[in-house]
Design an enzyme around this catalytic site. Structure first.
Site, mmCIF file in Angstrom:
data_model
loop_
_atom_site.group_PDB
_atom_site.id
_atom_site.type_symbol
_atom_site.label_atom_id
_atom_site.label_comp_id
_atom_site.label_asym_id
_atom_site.label_seq_id
_atom_site.Cartn_x
_atom_site.Cartn_y
_atom_site.Cartn_z
ATOM 1 N N GLY A 66 -2.067 1.625 10.129
ATOM 2 C CA GLY A 66 -0.926 1.334 10.990
ATOM 3 C C GLY A 66 -0.233 2.575 11.512
ATOM 4 O O GLY A 66 0.822 2.490 12.135
ATOM 5 N N GLY B 297 0.812 -1.206 0.000
ATOM 6 C CA GLY B 297 0.000 0.000 0.000
ATOM 7 C C GLY B 297 0.846 1.256 0.000
ATOM 8 O O GLY B 297 1.973 1.274 0.505
ATOM 9 N N ARG C 56 -5.617 -4.082 14.773
ATOM 10 C CA ARG C 56 -5.034 -4.615 13.545
ATOM 11 C C ARG C 56 -3.530 -4.831 13.686
ATOM 12 O O ARG C 56 -2.969 -5.777 13.159
ATOM 13 C CB ARG C 56 -5.308 -3.639 12.400
ATOM 14 C CG ARG C 56 -4.948 -4.165 11.007
ATOM 15 C CD ARG C 56 -5.201 -3.086 9.968
ATOM 16 N NE ARG C 56 -5.529 -3.611 8.668
ATOM 17 C CZ ARG C 56 -4.649 -3.767 7.677
ATOM 18 N NH1 ARG C 56 -3.392 -3.480 7.878
ATOM 19 N NH2 ARG C 56 -5.034 -4.221 6.509
ATOM 20 N N TRP D 101 -4.356 8.667 5.713
ATOM 21 C CA TRP D 101 -3.484 8.070 6.715
ATOM 22 C C TRP D 101 -3.715 6.570 6.795
ATOM 23 O O TRP D 101 -4.803 6.078 6.556
ATOM 24 C CB TRP D 101 -3.687 8.720 8.083
ATOM 25 C CG TRP D 101 -5.080 8.591 8.646
ATOM 26 C CD1 TRP D 101 -5.528 7.675 9.555
ATOM 27 C CD2 TRP D 101 -6.206 9.425 8.341
ATOM 28 N NE1 TRP D 101 -6.852 7.876 9.847
ATOM 29 C CE2 TRP D 101 -7.306 8.959 9.108
ATOM 30 C CE3 TRP D 101 -6.420 10.526 7.501
ATOM 31 C CZ2 TRP D 101 -8.572 9.526 9.051
ATOM 32 C CZ3 TRP D 101 -7.681 11.100 7.446
ATOM 33 C CH2 TRP D 101 -8.732 10.603 8.219
ATOM 34 N N GLY D 102 -2.669 5.840 7.135
ATOM 35 C CA GLY D 102 -2.750 4.393 7.185
ATOM 36 C C GLY D 102 -3.328 3.891 8.492
ATOM 37 O O GLY D 102 -3.246 4.559 9.529
ATOM 38 N N CYS E 169 1.730 2.191 3.482
ATOM 39 C CA CYS E 169 2.144 1.059 4.318
ATOM 40 C C CYS E 169 3.670 0.956 4.355
ATOM 41 O O CYS E 169 4.319 0.997 3.301
ATOM 42 C CB CYS E 169 1.552 -0.235 3.779
ATOM 43 S SG CYS E 169 1.939 -1.685 4.773
ATOM 44 N N GLY F 75 6.850 6.405 -21.950
ATOM 45 C CA GLY F 75 6.295 7.724 -21.679
ATOM 46 C C GLY F 75 6.704 8.713 -22.750
ATOM 47 O O GLY F 75 7.387 8.378 -23.720
ATOM 48 N N GLY G 2 -0.434 -2.004 -3.984
ATOM 49 C CA GLY G 2 0.488 -2.035 -5.110
ATOM 50 C C GLY G 2 0.026 -1.295 -6.355
ATOM 51 O O GLY G 2 0.741 -1.266 -7.358
#
Length: 501
Positions: A409, A316, A418, A406-407, A319, A488, A360
């Site tokens: 964690g 994430g 968690r 915000w996460g 994360c 690109g 991801g």
């Protein structure tokens, strides 16, 4: 010594899709994005629950509240309302989703005949509801006396002390329908009488609920919305492995259709205990589990009855589990590994258990890669945190609009259920998530339409018009660093307008 996996840990950015033949009928308008959500015996039955688009929102304070849940479910996806809050608050959010479009809506804004205009204004400010039922006892199923709508009040010409019976539309002037009427018949009455709401009452005159014109119109504007058998929006919620014995009953009573265990590492006996308890006490409620990154983790949760399994650890955008603990796996590798495990499990048992790629995703095309690599659907956090409907505040930072993100964690979330490392309830021993901003992107619907258009275009180029075919026939190639640069814009001078943008 430690066991070493042979495959490298790879991310979505290390792959591209190779086109397949695009046939004449393979056009975006023909692409079907329906995705299985929960386990079933493939070949013998259909999945009991399906998504109309393969997207769910993450179980996060910064992402999945009732507002985001309503918006996403009406667009064909599903939002798992975050569990790092009190049981009462989470259950209330589930109820809010279930009541949003209920066909016949139980009135939750009611007044007694002695209430005043001041009371009306307070309710409207608190709930945003324009229609208020006046019943003999002020309850949702009391004897209906009348309705107060936006057409009944003109604050500049009225006194706050005016009693509702002096300005409400009384029962004798209302068009009503009897209890037991079908939703289709109720909508016909609304259209025939050119009214905005239709009270449903019992033979004794007690209020059953209301049918609103806007619900019919909004359904026509949202053909993909996910509804239950009673024409209410589906509601999903996250739970933890600590207070599930108290939380699950409250969520089920509130109307939750699907649950999911929220954990950074799902390969644990705590998840097995939670799954076993829910399966024993609420066998009809689907419950997802995770997160895992390999076949052993998948099979452990599958054997304990998980309805779907989430894949991904540390991928994430907010994360930092991999930095802090050295735990995880590149999301592309994890998805492909668990997808192979799912297919082997199906061959052995006859049970197909959908997998959800969680984390991801940096670019929209990564969603197509995750689905091609075997994911049945996706769970997204940062993507949805950018929109108007997410809970984070919209701010101006360095001259640009951003949204807070915000996460779970992070210390801000304080989600010890968690990430409680020591087993105590006093807080986090260390952070596994950050507190940050994401660029503000506007409304969910507009952005989601653009993302789905890209996904459909990718599938068309790969010769597929549904996700099953896409997973089976997609072809992948690994890319080098220079080929990413080549993909690109390069070797050109950007126009001034492009530079400023």
């Amino acid at each position: 010594m430690a066991r070493l996996f042979e495959q490298e840990s790879r991310t979505f950015s290390e792959f591209l899709l190779i086109p397949n033949l695009t046939t004449r009928d393979c056009i975006p308008e023909n692409v079907e994005l329906r995705a299985d959500l929960v386990r079933y015996r493939r070949g013998q039955e259909a999945s009991p629950l399906q998504l109309n688009i393969p997207m769910t929102s993450a179980i996060m304070q910064a992402v999945s509240d009732a507002n985001l849940a309503i918006a996403l479910t009406r667009s064909g996806g599903l939002s798992f309302i975050y569990g790092s809050q009190s049981i009462e608050n989470q259950a209330a959010m589930v109820r809010q989703v279930k009541k949003f479009k209920a066909g016949i809506v139980v009135s939750d804004t009611n007044l007694t005949p002695t209430a005043t205009l001041a009371d009306v204004l307070k309710i409207r400010q608190r709930t945003g509801h324009a229609t208020i039922a006046v019943t003999d006892d002020g309850s949702s199923n009391g004897r209906l006396l009348g309705l107060v709508t936006s057409r009944d009040t003109r604050v500049s010409r009225m006194e706050l002390s005016d009693v509702v019976t002096s300005f409400m539309t009384p029962l004798e002037k209302l068009v009503t329908a009897p209890e037991g009427i079908s939703l289709s018949e109720a909508n016909d009455i609304i259209w025939d009488h050119k009214i905005n709401q239709l009270p449903i009452i019992t033979g004794d005159g007690n209020l059953v609920g209301l049918v609103f014109r806007k619900d019919y119109e909004q359904h026509k504007d949202n053909p993909l919305e996910l509804l239950d058998a009673s024409k209410r929006l589906l509601a999903a919620a996250g739970i933890n492995t600590r207070d599930f014995r108290e939380r699950v009953p409250a969520l089920v009573e509130a109307g939750a259709d699907v649950l999911c265990i929220d954990s950074s590492d799902g390969f644990s006996e705590w998840q097995a205990d939670t799954l076993d308890w829910v399966r024993e006490n609420y066998p009809d409620i689907p419950i997802g589990a995770g997160n895992v990154v390999d076949e052993e983790g998948f099979r452990y949760l599958a054997d304990h009855g998980a309805s779907f399994i989430k894949v991904g650890i540390g991928g994430g955008s907010i994360c930092i589990t991999r930095e802090q603990k050295g735990i995880g796996c590149g999301q592309a590798t994890a998805v492909m590994e668990v997808a192979r495990a799912r297919d082997r499990y199906f061959e052995e048992t006859g049970w197909y258990i959908p997998i959800c790629s969680d984390g991801g995703i940096v670019f929209d095309y990564h969603m197509a890669l995750a689905l091609a690599m075997g994911a049945d659907f996706l769970m997204l956090g940062r993507y949805f945190a950018r929109f108007d409907e997410s809970p984070g505040r919209r701010l101006v930072v360095n001259g640009a609009y951003v949204k807070e993100y915000w996460g779970e964690g992070s210390n801000r979330a304080r989600n010890w259920q968690r990430y409680g490392h020591s087993g105590s309830e006093t807080g986090l021993a260390f952070e596994e998530g950050v507190d940050s901003y994401v660029p503000y992107a506007g409304s969910l619907r507009e952005n989601l339409d653009s993302t789905l258009a890209k996904l459909k275009a990718t599938m068309v180029s790969c010769g597929s018009t549904n996700l099953d075919h896409f997973r089976e026939h997609a072809r992948l190639v690994m890319v080098s660093a220079t080929s990413i640069v080549e993909g690109g814009a390069h070797d050109v001078i950007a126009k001034e307008s492009e530079r400023r943008a």
